[in-house]
Design a protein around this motif. Structure first.
Motif, PDB file in Angstrom:
ATOM      1  N   LEU A 235     -38.896 -44.014 -42.092  1.00  0.00           N
ATOM      2  CA  LEU A 235     -38.055 -45.129 -42.524  1.00  0.00           C
ATOM      3  C   LEU A 235     -37.005 -44.657 -43.533  1.00  0.00           C
ATOM      4  O   LEU A 235     -35.838 -45.058 -43.468  1.00  0.00           O
ATOM      5  CB  LEU A 235     -38.922 -46.232 -43.134  1.00  0.00           C
ATOM      6  N   CYS A 236     -37.417 -43.789 -44.456  1.00  0.00           N
ATOM      7  CA  CYS A 236     -36.458 -43.238 -45.426  1.00  0.00           C
ATOM      8  C   CYS A 236     -35.394 -42.409 -44.720  1.00  0.00           C
ATOM      9  O   CYS A 236     -34.215 -42.441 -45.096  1.00  0.00           O
ATOM     10  CB  CYS A 236     -37.188 -42.399 -46.471  1.00  0.00           C
ATOM     11  N   ASP A 237     -35.791 -41.660 -43.693  1.00  0.00           N
ATOM     12  CA  ASP A 237     -34.814 -40.912 -42.884  1.00  0.00           C
ATOM     13  C   ASP A 237     -33.787 -41.855 -42.280  1.00  0.00           C
ATOM     14  O   ASP A 237     -32.575 -41.588 -42.309  1.00  0.00           O
ATOM     15  CB  ASP A 237     -35.518 -40.151 -41.754  1.00  0.00           C
ATOM     16  N   TRP A 238     -34.277 -42.954 -41.708  1.00  0.00           N
ATOM     17  CA  TRP A 238     -33.382 -43.915 -41.060  1.00  0.00           C
ATOM     18  C   TRP A 238     -32.415 -44.526 -42.067  1.00  0.00           C
ATOM     19  O   TRP A 238     -31.203 -44.614 -41.818  1.00  0.00           O
ATOM     20  CB  TRP A 238     -34.193 -45.011 -40.379  1.00  0.00           C
ATOM     21  N   LEU A 239     -32.944 -44.958 -43.217  1.00  0.00           N
ATOM     22  CA  LEU A 239     -32.080 -45.569 -44.229  1.00  0.00           C
ATOM     23  C   LEU A 239     -31.059 -44.579 -44.765  1.00  0.00           C
ATOM     24  O   LEU A 239     -29.895 -44.934 -45.009  1.00  0.00           O
ATOM     25  CB  LEU A 239     -32.924 -46.120 -45.381  1.00  0.00           C
ATOM     26  N   THR A 240     -31.473 -43.336 -44.957  1.00  0.00           N
ATOM     27  CA  THR A 240     -30.563 -42.309 -45.448  1.00  0.00           C
ATOM     28  C   THR A 240     -29.382 -42.127 -44.506  1.00  0.00           C
ATOM     29  O   THR A 240     -28.240 -41.927 -44.946  1.00  0.00           O
ATOM     30  CB  THR A 240     -31.313 -40.970 -45.618  1.00  0.00           C
ATOM     31  N   ALA A 241     -29.641 -42.235 -43.231  1.00  0.00           N
ATOM     32  CA  ALA A 241     -28.593 -42.014 -42.232  1.00  0.00           C
ATOM     33  C   ALA A 241     -27.650 -43.205 -42.070  1.00  0.00           C
ATOM     34  O   ALA A 241     -26.586 -43.071 -41.454  1.00  0.00           O
ATOM     35  CB  ALA A 241     -29.229 -41.694 -40.879  1.00  0.00           C
ATOM     36  N   GLN A 242     -28.029 -44.362 -42.652  1.00  0.00           N
ATOM     37  CA  GLN A 242     -27.202 -45.553 -42.462  1.00  0.00           C
ATOM     38  C   GLN A 242     -26.053 -45.605 -43.473  1.00  0.00           C
ATOM     39  O   GLN A 242     -26.230 -45.310 -44.642  1.00  0.00           O
ATOM     40  CB  GLN A 242     -28.047 -46.824 -42.619  1.00  0.00           C
ATOM     41  N   ASP A 243     -24.901 -45.983 -42.981  1.00  0.00           N
ATOM     42  CA  ASP A 243     -23.766 -46.271 -43.855  1.00  0.00           C
ATOM     43  C   ASP A 243     -24.040 -47.613 -44.511  1.00  0.00           C
ATOM     44  O   ASP A 243     -24.366 -48.583 -43.819  1.00  0.00           O
ATOM     45  CB  ASP A 243     -22.507 -46.345 -43.015  1.00  0.00           C
ATOM     46  N   PHE A 244     -23.906 -47.702 -45.820  1.00  0.00           N
ATOM     47  CA  PHE A 244     -24.227 -48.964 -46.498  1.00  0.00           C
ATOM     48  C   PHE A 244     -23.385 -50.114 -45.960  1.00  0.00           C
ATOM     49  O   PHE A 244     -23.878 -51.232 -45.801  1.00  0.00           O
ATOM     50  CB  PHE A 244     -24.012 -48.837 -48.010  1.00  0.00           C
ATOM     51  N   ALA A 245     -22.135 -49.845 -45.632  1.00  0.00           N
ATOM     52  CA  ALA A 245     -21.264 -50.900 -45.112  1.00  0.00           C
ATOM     53  C   ALA A 245     -21.814 -51.499 -43.832  1.00  0.00           C
ATOM     54  O   ALA A 245     -21.625 -52.689 -43.546  1.00  0.00           O
ATOM     55  CB  ALA A 245     -19.864 -50.359 -44.894  1.00  0.00           C
ATOM     56  N   ASP A 246     -22.514 -50.685 -43.041  1.00  0.00           N
ATOM     57  CA  ASP A 246     -23.056 -51.179 -41.777  1.00  0.00           C
ATOM     58  C   ASP A 246     -24.297 -52.050 -41.979  1.00  0.00           C
ATOM     59  O   ASP A 246     -24.748 -52.721 -41.042  1.00  0.00           O
ATOM     60  CB  ASP A 246     -23.414 -49.995 -40.867  1.00  0.00           C
TER      61      ASP A 246
END
Length: 253
Positions: A235-246
């Motif tokens: 889950l941390c991997d997934w969140l790290t990869a997300q652009d906050f704007a998205d």
């Protein structure tokens, strides 16, 4: 990084690499005569610690006391109102956002906290403060609980929680597990014609436990812990990869 061990200057440097904050949330409440009051706190904190050595994750000190009024008749239970808990969780994540960490996970160990954490997460997102997601350590076990105990999901002071405590702590009173099970209910809650009539644990469980805690084991606890930590890490991997704007509400209009 473990946030509490840093100084303000080392935290400033470390935050340059941090993408996600993990905030453990638990409870201090009755778990029957065999398990410690801090069962939910211990499990949430231990799972969060497992990702604490990542440079891109800031592990925060846990929120120990949760929403536990439904256990109030049993000695040792501590509780705060849902509103207090929601505001506290919101404020902690908002303070992290002031320093640039705007993605967070509430690594939760207590089912009674879920509604308040969900409201806090929604407010953080709606106010464009941060993106936080509630995550329970048992929420994505992929059927492991069925393989280990022939059950579907967690209840309270059951074989799953007993196993986690046997693996993580030395605080289980193993000589009291049979008493816990003798006074346990078969399932959580009580209904009449489909209407809930058991609002507190004392309404349906004499010992405070639910299920079959005697089926717990160290080996099962290790398997549960490893699966939970694997899921939190992913889950941390997934969140790290997300652009906050998205992750903002506007991105999904």
């Amino acid at each position: 990084m473990e946030l509490a061990t840093h100084t303000t200057t080392t935290a400033a440097d470390a935050f340059e690499d941090v993408e996600v904050a993990v905030l453990p949330t638990g409870s201090v409440e009755q778990h029957g005569p065999a398990l410690p009051l801090g069962t939910d706190l211990y499990s949430a904190t231990a799972v969060a610690e497992a990702v604490g050595d990542r440079d891109d994750v800031a592990r925060c000190p846990p929120i120990p006391v949760g929403v536990s009024a439904h256990h109030r008749q049993f000695h040792g239970t501590l509780s705060v109102t849902p509103e207090t808990f929601e505001d506290y969780a919101y404020d902690v994540v908002a303070s992290l956002a002031e320093h640039g960490v705007r993605k967070a996970v509430f690594a939760n160990g207590h089912g009674g906290n879920v509604d308040a954490l969900t409201r806090a997460a929604r407010r953080l997102r709606e106010h464009d403060v941060a993106f936080a997601t509630p995550w329970n350590w048992w929420s994505n076990l992929d059927g492991l609980e069925g393989e280990l105990f022939d059950v579907d999901g967690i209840t309270h002071a059951d074989a799953m929680e007993t196993s986690m405590m046997l693996y993580l702590t030395e605080h289980v009173r193993e000589d009291a597990l049979e008493d816990a099970e003798a006074g346990a209910s078969d399932a959580w809650g009580e209904t009449v014609h489909g209407a809930p009539v058991g609002f507190d644990t004392a309404d349906f469980s004499e010992s405070g436990a639910v299920g079959e805690p005697t089926k717990g084991s160290v080996e099962a606890g290790e398997a549960l812990f490893e699966k939970a930590t694997e899921e939190l890490d992913a889950l941390c991997d997934w969140l790290t990869a997300q652009d906050f704007a998205d992750l903002a509400p506007e991105a999904h209009r």
